[in-house]
Design a protein around this motif. Structure first.
Motif, PDB file in Angstrom:
ATOM      1  N   THR A 194      68.269  71.459   6.692  1.00  0.00           N
ATOM      2  CA  THR A 194      67.246  70.928   7.588  1.00  0.00           C
ATOM      3  C   THR A 194      67.750  70.845   9.032  1.00  0.00           C
ATOM      4  O   THR A 194      68.937  71.009   9.295  1.00  0.00           O
ATOM      5  CB  THR A 194      66.830  69.511   7.147  1.00  0.00           C
ATOM      6  N   LEU A 195      66.830  70.539   9.959  1.00  0.00           N
ATOM      7  CA  LEU A 195      67.201  70.220  11.334  1.00  0.00           C
ATOM      8  C   LEU A 195      67.455  68.714  11.363  1.00  0.00           C
ATOM      9  O   LEU A 195      66.542  67.916  11.114  1.00  0.00           O
ATOM     10  CB  LEU A 195      66.067  70.577  12.299  1.00  0.00           C
ATOM     11  N   SER A 196      68.682  68.294  11.611  1.00  0.00           N
ATOM     12  CA  SER A 196      69.023  66.870  11.546  1.00  0.00           C
ATOM     13  C   SER A 196      68.370  66.088  12.683  1.00  0.00           C
ATOM     14  O   SER A 196      68.309  66.543  13.821  1.00  0.00           O
ATOM     15  CB  SER A 196      70.539  66.673  11.559  1.00  0.00           C
ATOM     16  N   VAL A 197      67.864  64.903  12.329  1.00  0.00           N
ATOM     17  CA  VAL A 197      67.196  64.023  13.286  1.00  0.00           C
ATOM     18  C   VAL A 197      67.642  62.586  13.042  1.00  0.00           C
ATOM     19  O   VAL A 197      68.191  62.261  12.000  1.00  0.00           O
ATOM     20  CB  VAL A 197      65.653  64.122  13.189  1.00  0.00           C
ATOM     21  N   SER A 198      67.387  61.737  14.038  1.00  0.00           N
ATOM     22  CA  SER A 198      67.813  60.348  13.963  1.00  0.00           C
ATOM     23  C   SER A 198      66.875  59.476  14.795  1.00  0.00           C
ATOM     24  O   SER A 198      66.130  59.969  15.635  1.00  0.00           O
ATOM     25  CB  SER A 198      69.239  60.230  14.515  1.00  0.00           C
ATOM     26  N   LEU A 199      66.947  58.175  14.545  1.00  0.00           N
ATOM     27  CA  LEU A 199      66.266  57.195  15.397  1.00  0.00           C
ATOM     28  C   LEU A 199      67.273  56.492  16.297  1.00  0.00           C
ATOM     29  O   LEU A 199      66.911  55.600  17.054  1.00  0.00           O
ATOM     30  CB  LEU A 199      65.549  56.151  14.528  1.00  0.00           C
TER      31      LEU A 199
END
Length: 183
Positions: A33-38
């Motif tokens: 996946t394309l890694s994402v964060s808050l």
């Protein structure tokens, strides 16, 4: 029923050449996946620019919140259903993943110790969600924080905007707790 995370905006720290399937992508903790964060500031602190990169905000083009299935909050019943699904789809089982089938499924090499996570991610792809989520607390010594990944086949549903260059400044968004619900 399983736990989902729902967010209007998530952040990607790194390179973002285009929002289209990333062919030949290497396997990482969030799979393919394309890694994402808050928590972009905290993520930068864990992984300082390697190489120097930028911060992007990502939101669904249709304006709806992005949804992610939380793979760390699965019940025993969820895991039993996933195991049955994996056997039916010939990916092995959570206890005994078929690494050859998983490598073929994801079109990339998967480390042998990642088989269970690969099955969980493959199962999550079969759901009507944008990606996966890991609700780890921020722990610098273990290099972890709450984060997720957007599935390759969902990237075209998102638009990205450059927020800032590194290093992080006060303009970078403050870490927030994800919004969760049970579906």
């Amino acid at each position: 029923m399983y736990v989902k995370v729902s967010e209007q905006t998530v952040f990607h720290y790194g390179e973002l050449p285009q929002l289209s399937p990333l062919l030949g992508r290497m396997w990482h903790y969030e799979g393919d996946t394309l890694s994402v964060s808050l928590c972009p500031r905290e993520w930068f602190a864990l992984f300082p620019a390697q190489p120097p990169a930028a911060l992007y905000s990502l939101a669904r083009i249709d304006g709806t919140a992005a949804t992610f299935v939380d793979l760390e909050r699965l019940s025993l019943r969820n895991r039993a259903a996933i195991d049955a699904w994996a056997l039916t789809t010939k990916l092995g089982s959570l206890a005994a993943p078929d690494m050859i089938a998983l490598t073929s499924y994801f079109s990339c090499n998967i480390p042998p110790n990642e088989g269970e996570r690969a099955i969980l991610i493959a199962w999550a792809k079969s759901l009507n969600v944008d990606g996966i989520w890991f609700s780890d607390p921020i722990t610098a010594s273990a290099l972890t924080s709450s984060r997720g990944g957007i599935f390759q086949h969902r990237l075209a549903s998102f638009q990205a905007h450059s927020v800032a260059n590194v290093p992080p400044t006060q303009a970078w968004p403050v870490c927030r707790v994800p919004s969760i619900f049970i579906d």
